[in-house]
Design a protein around this motif. Sequence first.
Motif, PDB file in Angstrom:
ATOM      1  N   ALA A 131      57.542  16.078  26.028  1.00 38.82           N
ATOM      2  CA  ALA A 131      56.934  17.292  25.492  1.00 38.82           C
ATOM      3  C   ALA A 131      57.949  18.421  25.418  1.00 38.82           C
TER       4      ALA A 131
ATOM      5  N   ALA B 278      52.373  21.864  23.137  1.00 39.74           N
ATOM      6  CA  ALA B 278      53.652  22.572  23.239  1.00 39.74           C
ATOM      7  C   ALA B 278      53.578  23.831  22.404  1.00 39.74           C
TER       8      ALA B 278
ATOM      9  N   VAL C 177      54.900  23.916  27.850  1.00 40.67           N
ATOM     10  CA  VAL C 177      54.161  22.706  27.513  1.00 40.67           C
ATOM     11  C   VAL C 177      53.115  22.462  28.586  1.00 40.67           C
TER      12      VAL C 177
END
Length: 342
Positions: free
Chosen positions: A262, A307, A314
Amino acid sequence: MRVWLVWAVGVAVMSALLLLEAPALAGPASSVVRAQRSGVLHGSTTVATPDRVMLERHAGRIGEPEDTRVDETTRFRIASLTKLFTQLAALELAEQGRLDLDAPISTYRPDLEAAWKDRVTTRHLLAMTSGLPRELHATPERGVEYDDEGLAGGYLDGHAGAELRGEPGGAHAYSNLGYWLVGAVIESITGESFVDAVNRLVLEPLGAEPVALSPAVLGLDHEAAGHAMEGGQSARLPDMPIAQRYASGGLCATIGQLRAVALATLDDRLLTPGSRELLFSRFGTAEPDTRLMIAGMVPGFMNLFMADRESGVVVVSLNNRIAEDPNAFMGVIRDLLNEASR
């Protein structure tokens, strides 16, 4: 502001609030603890920036009656969060000049038995504008079949010629089948299985442990079992053959692996600025957004990745039990975002 929200099994599109970095996380941490104690969250939840892990909490057991607790080593069936790995692997190949997103997929799968193989591109598949149906088979429990080398491309060449339901490059329509074909394209270019290519292209550059289609492949046994709340009780659900979901939803991963991937959507470790624009603009088919969200469900599992590239934050939540009211899951995440943004 539009948010690209992907649910694995018919989950409605929901809006998300902007997640900002907050220096004090007592509020968000307490809200996650309350949600875990009440059973709305049952698994692992993390909030992070590139500089630090702001929050990570684990709760619940990986199976019942087994008493092993969920922790940072627990591997969850991440369902459609797999699509993030597929997207990043494809973008890596495009940056290397090995994948032309706008070339017809017949360039990479010439033996595909489909009348549209010269009209549908990898960009169409990634953006879900290919016109392909949501699934190849009548039930999502049925998926791809692998050969002795762990490749699914050959099976798809002979079975993925479903009729188009829309014009390629037209309206957005969710398609797991489209992501299976992206997996087959990745196989053709790399000469590797989908999961091996993902590990080499995405996980290795981040210094992260490899993901797998099944923990058993890695000799691991700390896999979360899926549950659902029924009548106030936690019920163990039968295992869905998740590996058959392939490049659309077949991976198992830990919260740490998801956090690393992420965060990589926000910096230069994997993607150039141009590739990030593609990722945040539905592969160039929409105006770039500031946020990217992918959510996924398979029986017994409810997961969310988010995100925000403006704040550099995130959030990932992996859960091996579906709440009695699934909307409560999103409510907790919204509360977490509200508190973290103060």
